[in-house]
Design an enzyme around this catalytic site. Structure first.
Site, mmCIF file in Angstrom:
data_model
loop_
_atom_site.group_PDB
_atom_site.id
_atom_site.type_symbol
_atom_site.label_atom_id
_atom_site.label_comp_id
_atom_site.label_asym_id
_atom_site.label_seq_id
_atom_site.Cartn_x
_atom_site.Cartn_y
_atom_site.Cartn_z
ATOM 1 C CG ASP A 11 -35.198 7.888 -4.699
ATOM 2 O OD1 ASP A 11 -35.764 8.773 -4.032
ATOM 3 O OD2 ASP A 11 -35.215 6.680 -4.395
ATOM 4 C CG ASP A 51 -38.033 5.570 -5.266
ATOM 5 O OD1 ASP A 51 -37.692 5.401 -6.453
ATOM 6 O OD2 ASP A 51 -37.544 4.931 -4.322
ATOM 7 C CE1 TYR A 89 -36.631 5.008 5.392
ATOM 8 C CE2 TYR A 89 -35.973 4.334 3.182
ATOM 9 C CZ TYR A 89 -35.849 4.228 4.553
ATOM 10 O OH TYR A 89 -34.942 3.368 5.082
ATOM 11 C CE1 TYR A 226 -29.453 -1.549 -2.836
ATOM 12 C CE2 TYR A 226 -30.274 -0.793 -0.712
ATOM 13 C CZ TYR A 226 -30.500 -1.203 -2.005
ATOM 14 O OH TYR A 226 -31.787 -1.248 -2.479
ATOM 15 C CE LYS A 229 -30.279 -3.503 -8.798
ATOM 16 N NZ LYS A 229 -28.903 -3.768 -8.310
ATOM 17 C CD GLN A 239 -43.953 6.247 -37.081
ATOM 18 O OE1 GLN A 239 -44.603 5.637 -36.278
ATOM 19 N NE2 GLN A 239 -44.008 5.984 -38.365
ATOM 20 C CB SER A 240 -39.332 9.228 -41.072
ATOM 21 O OG SER A 240 -40.679 9.597 -41.032
ATOM 22 C CE1 TYR A 345 -19.873 -3.678 -6.666
ATOM 23 C CE2 TYR A 345 -21.001 -5.401 -7.913
ATOM 24 C CZ TYR A 345 -19.860 -4.673 -7.636
ATOM 25 O OH TYR A 345 -18.708 -4.945 -8.318
HETATM 26 P P1 13P Z 1 -34.902 2.707 -5.047
HETATM 27 O O1 13P Z 1 -33.604 2.591 -5.796
HETATM 28 O O2 13P Z 1 -36.059 2.870 -5.974
HETATM 29 O O3 13P Z 1 -34.835 3.775 -4.002
HETATM 30 O O4 13P Z 1 -35.174 1.317 -4.336
HETATM 31 C C1 13P Z 1 -34.534 1.019 -3.139
HETATM 32 C C2 13P Z 1 -35.092 -0.134 -2.400
HETATM 33 O O5 13P Z 1 -34.452 -0.584 -1.454
HETATM 34 C C3 13P Z 1 -36.378 -0.736 -2.773
HETATM 35 O O6 13P Z 1 -36.753 -1.800 -1.912
HETATM 36 P P1 13P Z 2 -51.566 5.082 -40.886
HETATM 37 O O1 13P Z 2 -52.161 4.708 -42.228
HETATM 38 O O2 13P Z 2 -52.590 4.976 -39.759
HETATM 39 O O3 13P Z 2 -50.851 6.415 -40.918
HETATM 40 O O4 13P Z 2 -50.447 3.971 -40.508
HETATM 41 C C1 13P Z 2 -49.176 3.965 -41.073
HETATM 42 C C2 13P Z 2 -48.206 3.097 -40.395
HETATM 43 O O5 13P Z 2 -47.102 2.978 -40.866
HETATM 44 C C3 13P Z 2 -48.548 2.385 -39.120
HETATM 45 O O6 13P Z 2 -47.429 1.739 -38.570
HETATM 46 MG MG MG Z 3 -35.794 5.246 -3.093
HETATM 47 MG MG MG Z 4 -36.272 4.313 -7.427
HETATM 48 MG MG MG Z 5 -32.969 4.130 -7.024
#
Ligand code: 13P
Ligand code: 13P
Ligand code: MG
Ligand code: MG
Ligand code: MG
Ligand code: MG
Length: 364
Positions: A11, A51, A89, A226, A229, A239-240, A345
Site C-alpha cells: 500500500d 488500497d 492518503y 500501527y 493491516k 488440477q492434476s 498493535y
Molecule cells: P490499510 O492497511 O488497508 O491501509 O488499512 C488501514 C486502515 O486504518 C483502515 O481503516
Molecule cells: P469437464 O468435463 O467440464 O472438463 O469437467 C471436469 C472436471 O473435473 C470438473 O471439476
Molecule cells: Mg492504506
Molecule cells: Mg490495505
Molecule cells: Mg495495509
C-alpha cells in the site's frame, strides 16, 4: 527450466483515505513491469485490492531473487513518489525502509512466491486481500487442502489421496513447523485456529511439489507501531494432483470473520468480490478478497480470469452484508473490536497511556 510466480504487494497511497489505489499508480506500475519484460521478468499483471497495489510477475530466477525484489521495490518507491505528489492518503505507508537491501521481506511489502516445473497445463490462482491479516488464509487453505467435505478430490482422486503437508509459521516467536494431513489435521487445527499468531506459509503435495504459497509479514510487529493491516496475498496451483479450480474457490462461499477492517482493529466478514468491486468503502471495508485465475504457459500469464465476478458468489456477498450489520451494531464493543491482546498493535495503547496515572488500587 523452472517457472517462478512472484506476487509482491504494498500500500503506497490511496484515495480517498484507505479505499482504493489511484489509476495513475496502477498505470505506472504496469508500465514499469512491462519495461522489465524480456529482461528481468517474462510476464506481468498489475491490479489492486482496495488500497493495495498488487504486482504479479513470472520469471525463471526462483524465490527471494534480488533482481525481482529490487524491481518491485523500485515500482513501489516510484508509485509512492507519485502518491506523495498527489497527497494521496498514506503515501508510502507500507515502505518501512528507506533503501533496498537485497530482499523486500522485512521492509514492508508482502510476498508470496512459488517455483515449479510447468506441467502440461498449469492453472494458477492468485488471491489478494485488503483490510485483513495473513492468517485470514488459514481457514481457506485447510478447507481446500485438508477438508474432504470441501474438496471431493481428497476422497475420489487417487493423485490427492495421500494428502498434503502444511508449513505453519509462528509470527510472534519466529519459528516454523510442518504438519501432514490427513493424519495430523487435528494438531494442525490446534495452531491455525489462532490466525493472528499461527499462519500457513506453504502447502506441498506429500512428494514435495509446491501447491500453495502465502505472504506472512506482520507490518505492525515489524514496525513496532500501527501501520494498517498486512492485506495478504496467496498463490495456489490447481488440477492434476491438486484441488480443481472449483474446489479451490468454493470455500470462499462461506462468510467467515477475519481481523482487520476499520483501523485494523475490528473483526469483519471476508467478502469475495470481482476486481471492479475491490474498493473498501463501508466502515473502510468490509474486508475483501479478489481472485485472478491464469494458465501459465512457458512463463507467460494467460489470463486473467476474474474468478469472483460471478453471480454464484452473490449470496455470500449478501450474507457478508448481513454480518456487517450484526457486527457494526456492537460499535466499540468486542467481539467486533479485536481482543485486548491484538489491540496492542493498534492505536488503543495511546489512549490507555493518557489514563495510566488516574488508576487507583482497590483495597483488598
Ligand atoms: P490499510 O492497511 O488497508 O491501509 O488499512 C488501514 C486502515 O486504518 C483502515 O481503516
Ligand atoms: P469437464 O468435463 O467440464 O472438463 O469437467 C471436469 C472436471 O473435473 C470438473 O471439476
Ligand atoms: Mg492504506
Ligand atoms: Mg490495505
Ligand atoms: Mg495495509
Ligand atoms: Mg503480458
Amino acid at each position: 527450466v523452472k517457472t517462478t510466480v512472484s506476487v509482491i504487494k504494498a500500500d503506497v497511497g490511496s484515495l480517498p483515505g484507505h479505499s482504493r489505489t489511484h489509476p495513475k499508480l496502477l498505470e505506472t506500475a504496469a508500465r514499469m513491469l512491462k519495461e522489465a519484460e524480456g529482461s528481468i521478468i517474462i510476464d506481468s499483471h498489475v491490479t489492486h485490492c482496495g488500497d493495495d497495489l498488487e504486482l504479479i510477475m513470472t520469471h525463471t530466477r526462483g524465490e527471494d531473487n534480488e533482481e525481482i525484489h529490487k524491481l518491485a521495490w523500485n515500482v513501489f518507491t516510484e508509485c509512492a513518489r507519485i502518491a506523495k505528489e498527489m497527497k494521496l492518503y498514506g503515501a508510502g505507508q507500507d515502505l518501512l525502509a528507506d533503501a533496498f537491501s537485497g530482499n523486500v521481506k522485512g521492509m514492508g511489502p508482502g510476498v508470496a512466491e512459488m517455483e515449479f516445473e510447468e506441467r502440461g497445463s498449469d492453472p494458477v490462482l492468485v488471491f489478494m486481500a485488503d483490510k485483513t491479516e495473513p492468517g485470514a488464509w488459514n481457514y481457506f487453505l485447510y478447507r481446500i487442502f485438508a477438508d474432504p467435505f470441501s474438496t471431493s478430490g481428497l476422497v475420489i482422486d487417487p493423485s490427492m489421496h495421500d494428502g498434503f503437508t502444511f508449513e505453519v509459521h509462528d509470527v510472534i516467536e519466529k519459528r516454523k513447523i510442518l504438519f501432514n494431513t490427513p493424519e495430523e489435521s487435528y494438531s494442525l487445527l490446534a495452531y491455525i485456529g489462532a490466525p493472528s499468531r499461527y499462519v500457513i506459509k506453504y502447502v506441498w503435495k506429500r512428494n514435495g511439489e509446491i501447491a500453495a504459497s502465502t505472504s506472512t509479514q506482520r507490518l505492525n510487529l515489524m514496525a513496532g507501531r500501527y501501520v494498517g493491516k498486512d492485506d495478504p496475498v496467496m498463490v495456489i496451483r490447481a488440477q492434476s494432483g491438486f484441488p480443481s479450480v472449483g474446489e479451490v474457490i468454493d470455500p470462499f462461499r462461506t462468510p467467515i470473520l477475519v481481523a482487520g477492517w476499520m483501523r485494523g482493529s475490528h473483526h469483519g466478514p471476508f467478502m469475495p468480490v470481482g476486481v471492479c468491486d475491490a474498493n473498501c468503502t463501508a466502515f473502510d471495508g468490509p474486508p475483501r478478497v479478489i481472485c485472478l485465475g491464469f494458465q501459465i504457459c512457458n512463463g507467460k500469464l494467460i489470463g486473467p480470469a476474474d474468478m469472483f465476478d460471478d453471480p454464484a458468489f452473490d449470496r455470500v456477498r449478501d450474507r457478508c452484508c448481513e454480518l456487517t450489520d450484526v457486527l457494526r451494531a456492537h460499535g466499540p464493543f468486542e467481539p467486533h473490536r479485536l481482543s485486548l491482546e491484538e489491540m496492542e498493535y493498534t492505536t488503543l495503547p495511546g489512549v490507555e497511556k493518557q489514563f495510566k496515572d488516574r488508576w487507583e488500587d482497590i483495597p483488598e
